[in-house]
Design an enzyme around this catalytic site. Structure first.
Site, PDB file in Angstrom:
ATOM      1  N   ASP A 112      -0.199 -11.645  39.900  1.00  0.00           N
ATOM      2  CA  ASP A 112      -0.369 -10.215  39.625  1.00  0.00           C
ATOM      3  C   ASP A 112      -1.808 -10.027  39.136  1.00  0.00           C
ATOM      4  OD1 ASP A 112      -0.489  -7.660  38.465  1.00  0.00           O
ATOM      5  OD2 ASP A 112       1.635  -7.697  37.926  1.00  0.00           O
TER       6      ASP A 112
ATOM      7  N   ARG B  12       8.539   4.259  57.533  1.00  0.00           N
ATOM      8  CA  ARG B  12       8.981   3.183  56.625  1.00  0.00           C
ATOM      9  C   ARG B  12       8.431   1.828  57.068  1.00  0.00           C
ATOM     10  NH1 ARG B  12      13.567   0.636  57.127  1.00  0.00           N
ATOM     11  NH2 ARG B  12      14.696   2.319  58.158  1.00  0.00           N
TER      12      ARG B  12
ATOM     13  N   LYS C  73      -2.717   1.566  38.792  1.00  0.00           N
ATOM     14  CA  LYS C  73      -3.678   1.298  37.722  1.00  0.00           C
ATOM     15  C   LYS C  73      -5.127   1.423  38.230  1.00  0.00           C
ATOM     16  CE  LYS C  73      -0.027   0.503  35.202  1.00  0.00           C
ATOM     17  NZ  LYS C  73       1.075   0.298  36.119  1.00  0.00           N
TER      18      LYS C  73
ATOM     19  N   TYR D 265       4.138  -9.018  32.376  1.00  0.00           N
ATOM     20  CA  TYR D 265       4.416  -7.583  32.274  1.00  0.00           C
ATOM     21  C   TYR D 265       5.928  -7.400  32.066  1.00  0.00           C
ATOM     22  CZ  TYR D 265       5.474  -2.893  33.850  1.00  0.00           C
ATOM     23  OH  TYR D 265       5.982  -1.633  33.937  1.00  0.00           O
TER      24      TYR D 265
HETATM   25  C1  LIG Z   1       0.493  -5.965  35.203  1.00  0.00           C
HETATM   26  C2  LIG Z   1       1.449  -4.981  35.796  1.00  0.00           C
HETATM   27  N1  LIG Z   1       2.120  -5.310  36.901  1.00  0.00           N
HETATM   28  C3  LIG Z   1       3.004  -4.466  37.465  1.00  0.00           C
HETATM   29  C4  LIG Z   1       3.266  -3.234  36.907  1.00  0.00           C
HETATM   30  C5  LIG Z   1       4.285  -2.337  37.559  1.00  0.00           C
HETATM   31  O1  LIG Z   1       3.652  -1.349  38.282  1.00  0.00           O
HETATM   32  P1  LIG Z   1       4.292   0.096  38.611  1.00  0.00           P
HETATM   33  O2  LIG Z   1       4.483   0.798  37.308  1.00  0.00           O
HETATM   34  O3  LIG Z   1       3.277   0.720  39.524  1.00  0.00           O
HETATM   35  O4  LIG Z   1       5.601  -0.148  39.269  1.00  0.00           O
HETATM   36  C6  LIG Z   1       2.583  -2.836  35.764  1.00  0.00           C
HETATM   37  C7  LIG Z   1       2.847  -1.512  35.171  1.00  0.00           C
HETATM   38  O5  LIG Z   1       2.436  -1.214  34.081  1.00  0.00           O
HETATM   39  C8  LIG Z   1       1.661  -3.742  35.177  1.00  0.00           C
HETATM   40  O6  LIG Z   1       0.998  -3.431  34.060  1.00  0.00           O
END
Ligand SMILES: Cc1ncc(COP(=O)(O)O)c(C=O)c1O
Length: 392
Positions: free
Chosen positions: A182, A57, A207, A110
């Site tokens: 992000d 962890r 992604k 998001y």
């Molecule tokens: C721009 C963006 N940030 C964060 C996330 C969250 O990621 P996760 O689904 O791996 O938790 C997503 C998920 O679609 C996303 O599109």
């Protein structure tokens, strides 16, 4: 040790002797903990993100290899890999904010992040102001004595607004705020926010970094050791850190990231142009198109415009639903950044937690369809889109 009994031999398996040669690829260290010869070294590893490996962890060699790979690509000093993108985002937000703190976030976010911020407001008394992603003056005007953090997305989901990272991060720094970006949609191949002044970069590695729709993960990359230590302490305490197998799959995906990004961007470009010229399509939202409000900024900031776009059909929501039922090659599925082309309806899926007002703030229409373009042959994708458009 030939006197050992089978019950003991089966537990204490021989370790492979690694002398004079080593594996080509990063090995998968599928272990929850590590063995020490020296108790002092054991104690040291408990307290820092770059110490000896102690317990899964806190740290793991495969996970650290992923952290170093992404920190290197992003130009950061260190990283914390997590079980998902939301694990990274929540570790950063919860690790750095206290009740009563104020956050300035861009308007289009998001859905999961928008939900996490709403939750911080409701449960922890954090306050959030929303500003456009390309308006440093609005950011400056929103700063309060209690403001701690600015939250941006390089390319926003799903209408693909591009943030003015140099302007927004400079305004954040002037006010002594931590800026978090992000960078999931751009990947470090199209943008390295730390070079534009960001303090922390977060990714859903689920992604583009993973790239093959077979693994969940997230990562936060830091421009300073202080932020790295703070968030590592929080994420390890929360239990949000990455599993070694997920890290191993993500590392494997990263090896082809530049090649895949090139094809994602080229395919998106061709499909966006063709959809934009199609009589059944009312609007295409992709920063590579001169009609997109972020086009000039994107052209200055990014060497490619990304593999995700969204579009609205002339026939509105009903036509969008018909299109999504009619595609055969493109898959109706969540997520993005994998080799396959995926489509979805943001208003009822990725952004379903938002109110009508919040959807409008994000620029998401009732019938908006999001396309995460894969790396298939573009003519096969277009043939699929054309036949679906003829039925919608
Ligand atoms: C721009 C963006 N940030 C964060 C996330 C969250 O990621 P996760 O689904 O791996 O938790 C997503 C998920 O679609 C996303 O599109």
């Amino acid at each position: 040790m030939s006197e050992l009994r089978p019950e003991t031999r089966t537990v204490h398996l021989p370790q492979p002797p690694l002398e004079g040669s080593r594996p080509i690829t990063v090995p998968l260290y599928q272990t929850s903990g590590f063995v020490f010869d020296d108790p002092a070294v054991f104690a040291d590893g408990m307290n820092r993100p770059d110490g000896p490996f102690v317990y899964g962890r806190l740290s793991n060699p495969t996970v650290r290899s992923l952290e170093e790979a992404v920190a290197g690509l992003e130009g950061g000093v260190g990283a914390v890999a997590t079980g998902s993108g939301m694990g990274a985002i929540n570790s950063v937000l919860l690790g750095l904010l206290r009740p009563g703190d104020h956050v300035i976030a861009q308007k289009a976010l998001y859905g999961g992040t928008a939900g996490a911020l709403n939750d911080l407001v409701a449960r922890f008394g954090v306050e959030v102001s929303y500003v456009p992603e390309d308006d440093p003056a609005a950011l400056r005007a929103a700063v309060r004595p209690s403001t701690k953090l600015v939250y941006l997305e390089t390319i926003a989901n799903p209408v693909t607004q591009v943030a003015d990272l140099p302007g927004m991060c400079a305004a954040a720094r002037e006010a002594g705020l931590v800026s978090v970006v992000d960078n999931t949609f751009a990947s470090p191949i199209l943008c390295r926010p730390i070079e534009h002044g960001a303090d922390i970069v977060v990714h859903s590695t689920t992604k583009y970094l993973g790239g093959h729709t077979d693994v969940l993960g997230g990562i936060a990359v830091f421009a300073s050791d202080e932020l790295h230590r703070k968030v590592w302490k929080y994420a390890t305490g929360l239990g949000a850190t990455a599993d070694p197998f997920a890290a191993w799959l993500t590392l494997r995906g990263i090896q082809t990231l530049p090649l895949r990004m090139e094809r994602h961007c080229a395919n998106a470009h061709e499909l966006a142009l063709r959809l934009d010229a199609h009589p059944a399509v009312a609007a295409v939202h992709w920063p590579g198109l001169p009609s997109h409000p972020s086009h000039a900024l994107a052209a200055k900031l990014l060497p490619g415009f990304g593999g995700v776009f969204s579009f609205d059909l002339v026939g509105g929501r009903a036509a969008g639903e018909r299109f999504m039922s009619a595609v055969r090659l493109a898959l109706l599925a969540p997520s993005l950044g994998g080799v396959e082309t995926l489509i979805l309806h943001p208003a009822t899926t990725s952004h379903k937690s938002l109110t009508a007002e919040e959807l409008a703030r994000h620029g998401i229409g009732e019938g908006t369809v999001r396309v995460a373009v894969g790396i298939e042959h573009v003519e096969d994708l277009w043939a699929d889109f054309e036949q679906a458009l003829s039925r919608s």
